[in-house]
Enzyme design. Structure first.
Site, PDB file in Angstrom:
ATOM      1  N   GLN A  25     -75.762  -9.880 -93.641  1.00 47.54           N
ATOM      2  CA  GLN A  25     -74.458 -10.366 -94.073  1.00 47.54           C
ATOM      3  C   GLN A  25     -74.541 -11.240 -95.319  1.00 47.54           C
ATOM      4  O   GLN A  25     -73.533 -11.451 -95.987  1.00 47.54           O
ATOM      5  CB  GLN A  25     -73.777 -11.115 -92.930  1.00 47.54           C
ATOM      6  CG  GLN A  25     -73.451 -10.186 -91.761  1.00 47.54           C
ATOM      7  CD  GLN A  25     -72.772 -10.899 -90.606  1.00 47.54           C
ATOM      8  OE1 GLN A  25     -73.455 -11.412 -89.729  1.00 47.54           O
ATOM      9  NE2 GLN A  25     -71.462 -10.945 -90.596  1.00 47.54           N
ATOM     10  N   HIS A 119     -80.492  -8.924 -85.756  1.00 48.46           N
ATOM     11  CA  HIS A 119     -79.058  -9.215 -85.855  1.00 48.46           C
ATOM     12  C   HIS A 119     -78.360  -7.971 -86.394  1.00 48.46           C
ATOM     13  O   HIS A 119     -78.115  -7.842 -87.594  1.00 48.46           O
ATOM     14  CB  HIS A 119     -78.802 -10.432 -86.746  1.00 48.46           C
ATOM     15  CG  HIS A 119     -77.421 -11.000 -86.585  1.00 48.46           C
ATOM     16  ND1 HIS A 119     -77.159 -12.322 -86.294  1.00 48.46           N
ATOM     17  CD2 HIS A 119     -76.199 -10.412 -86.643  1.00 48.46           C
ATOM     18  CE1 HIS A 119     -75.849 -12.516 -86.207  1.00 48.46           C
ATOM     19  NE2 HIS A 119     -75.242 -11.356 -86.420  1.00 48.46           N
ATOM     20  N   ASN A 163     -79.437 -10.470 -81.261  1.00 47.86           N
ATOM     21  CA  ASN A 163     -78.077 -10.978 -81.374  1.00 47.86           C
ATOM     22  C   ASN A 163     -77.081  -9.960 -80.822  1.00 47.86           C
ATOM     23  O   ASN A 163     -77.006  -8.824 -81.314  1.00 47.86           O
ATOM     24  CB  ASN A 163     -77.742 -11.240 -82.840  1.00 47.86           C
ATOM     25  CG  ASN A 163     -76.346 -11.801 -82.996  1.00 47.86           C
ATOM     26  OD1 ASN A 163     -76.112 -12.976 -82.734  1.00 47.86           O
ATOM     27  ND2 ASN A 163     -75.389 -10.974 -83.398  1.00 47.86           N
ATOM     28  N   GLU A 164     -76.356 -10.374 -79.836  1.00 48.74           N
ATOM     29  CA  GLU A 164     -75.253  -9.562 -79.296  1.00 48.74           C
ATOM     30  C   GLU A 164     -75.605  -8.094 -79.082  1.00 48.74           C
ATOM     31  O   GLU A 164     -74.929  -7.205 -79.607  1.00 48.74           O
ATOM     32  CB  GLU A 164     -74.023  -9.655 -80.211  1.00 48.74           C
ATOM     33  CG  GLU A 164     -73.493 -11.051 -80.372  1.00 48.74           C
ATOM     34  CD  GLU A 164     -72.135 -11.088 -81.071  1.00 48.74           C
ATOM     35  OE1 GLU A 164     -71.657 -10.039 -81.523  1.00 48.74           O
ATOM     36  OE2 GLU A 164     -71.543 -12.176 -81.131  1.00 48.74           O
TER      37      GLU A 164
HETATM   38  C1  GCO Z   1     -71.368 -11.379 -84.270  1.00 51.25           C
HETATM   39  C2  GCO Z   1     -72.102 -11.668 -85.355  1.00 51.25           C
HETATM   40  C3  GCO Z   1     -71.572 -12.030 -86.630  1.00 51.25           C
HETATM   41  C4  GCO Z   1     -70.111 -11.812 -86.932  1.00 51.25           C
HETATM   42  C5  GCO Z   1     -69.229 -12.849 -86.295  1.00 51.25           C
HETATM   43  C6  GCO Z   1     -67.782 -12.769 -86.718  1.00 51.25           C
HETATM   44  O1  GCO Z   1     -71.978 -11.938 -83.483  1.00 51.25           O
HETATM   45  O2  GCO Z   1     -70.438 -10.621 -84.191  1.00 51.25           O
HETATM   46  O3  GCO Z   1     -73.189 -12.459 -85.003  1.00 51.25           O
HETATM   47  O4  GCO Z   1     -72.371 -11.155 -87.336  1.00 51.25           O
HETATM   48  O5  GCO Z   1     -69.962 -11.867 -88.293  1.00 51.25           O
HETATM   49  O6  GCO Z   1     -69.260 -12.736 -84.932  1.00 51.25           O
HETATM   50  O7  GCO Z   1     -67.189 -11.588 -86.291  1.00 51.25           O
END
Ligand code: GCO
Length: 401
Positions: A25, A119, A163-164
């Site tokens: 990003q 990520h 991440n997520e």
């Molecule tokens: C996510 C991410 C970010 C996003 C943020 C806003 O977790 O989705 O870590 O990359 O940019 O959440 O939408």
């Protein structure tokens, strides 16, 4: 906007105040991963290319200096796997040195480097042979984590494995908004959930086997999930696939990272649109800072682990609205602490206005603006406001208007 209270709210000693970014990003020029390919595929629906992003691959020192100058205690950033392992099994010492310099610069400023190993982006060589559906994807990830930890582990403050993963799986295989852009493939979505769980467990092991001693955890996208009349079944099913499967996979970790932005409402036929009267953010979802406290409580009670709010913020052009949102979210964190929930820290998403995935550069999540031509960083009032929260360890009373 949600009004604040007039009282100053104190936080306990030792709360980690930080801000977060992700490599793809902000770095720019990450041409060797699945997202770059997706952004350039006209059928993906992406608004634009990440391009040069914020040029943070070159300007990272300015970013780290900024975080320190604001008075924060931590900087969360991610390693770009496709730079570190540009071809399968081929590791770039120069790329690893780059991230080592970032960790060292954080340490030099007294900032905790909070390092995320994945990520959203996956190297092209893996994506091209099935990505997270490839049977050896978790092992490939573990090999990368082992190699990167050997190089950086002694300087890491906290480590986030993935991440997520829940967002990557649902967006990639059910909603189609992330690579590989597949829709409604529920079996594949579940299989990728499983692959991420395996990858996380292997990564925890790899991180603990290398140099350095630091807390290790997973970060999850969590929403306050509510049922309108008749929506209970959908809500519970969604919670199971989107969050519970991952919360259940955190046994033995040192913390759970909660990333929460909004609320999801379910009716008898599935997801509902935002409720009348609740404003929407630039992302099209409800302005709902209350979700932070709700999800922190849910994550803590489901896992029994300490919680780090690894992301919290809002996409808005109106920086006063950002301050109001953060203020309300932090009041929620304080209420969790009052109830004995073990919350260790809070990270604003994001340091910079940056590449918001398929939506491009339109949503503005940064506490620092970035000129899209010169890359000049311009701290917004919210950056100074949050810096003061961090420096004083307290939330000032009235939200400035
Ligand atoms: C996510 C991410 C970010 C996003 C943020 C806003 O977790 O989705 O870590 O990359 O940019 O959440 O939408």
């Amino acid at each position: 906007m949600v009004a604040g209270t007039d009282e100053t709210i104190e936080f306990p000693e030792g709360v980690l105040w930080g801000t977060a970014t992700a490599a793809h990003q902000i770095e720019g020029g990450n041409v060797n991963n699945d997202w770059w390919a997706f952004e350039h595929d006209p059928s993906s629906g992406c608004a634009e290319s990440s391009g040069d992003a914020c040029d943070s691959f070159h300007r990272w020192r300015e970013d780290v200096d900024l975080v320190a100058e604001l008075g924060l205690g931590a900087y969360r950033f991610s390693l770009e796997w496709s730079r570190i392992e540009p071809a399968e099994g081929e590791f770039s010492v120069a790329a690893l040195d780059h991230y080592r310099r970032m960790c060292a610069a954080c340490q030099g400023h007294g900032l905790q480097p909070v390092v995320t190993f994945h990520h959203f982006t996956t190297p092209r060589w893996l994506a091209d042979r099935g990505g997270w559906e490839s049977p050896d994807a978790p092992d490939c990830f573990a090999r990368f984590v082992t190699r990167a930890t050997a190089h950086l582990g002694d300087l890491i403050g906290w480590a986030c494995t993935i991440n997520e993963p829940n967002a990557v799986a649902v967006m990639g295989y059910t909603l189609g908004g992330f690579p590989p852009g597949v829709k409604d493939a529920f079996d594949r979505h579940l299989a990728v959930n499983g692959a991420f769980v395996r990858a996380h467990r292997l990564a925890v092991e790899a991180l603990r086997s290398g140099p350095g001693t630091f807390p290790v955890g997973l970060t999850l996208s969590m929403a306050e999930m509510v049922a309108a009349e008749g929506g209970e079944q959908f809500r519970d099913a969604a919670a199971q696939v989107l969050e519970d499967q991952f919360l259940e996979a955190t046994g033995g970790d040192d913390f759970i990272g909660v990333q929460s932005y909004t609320r999801l409402r379910f009716g008898p036929k599935g997801l509902l649109a935002g409720e009348d009267g609740v404003p929407l953010t630039q992302m099209g979802y409800e302005y709902w800072p209350q979700a932070v406290a709700h999800t922190v409580r849910r994550a803590a009670s489901a896992t029994g682990l300490p919680v780090l709010v690894t992301e919290s913020g809002i996409g808005t052009e109106d920086d006063r609205e950002r301050i109001a949102y953060l203020h309300e979210a932090l009041r929620g964190v304080r209420s969790c602490l009052d109830d004995g929930v073990d919350v260790r820290g809070y990270f604003v998403w994001s340091l910079l206005d940056n590449f918001e995935w398929s939506l491009g550069y339109r949503p503005k999540f940064g506490i620092v603006g970035v000129d899209r031509t010169t890359f000049e960083r311009r701290p917004k009032p919210s950056a100074h406001w949050f810096g003061e929260v961090a420096r004083t360890n307290q939330l000032p009373g009235p939200v400035p208007s």
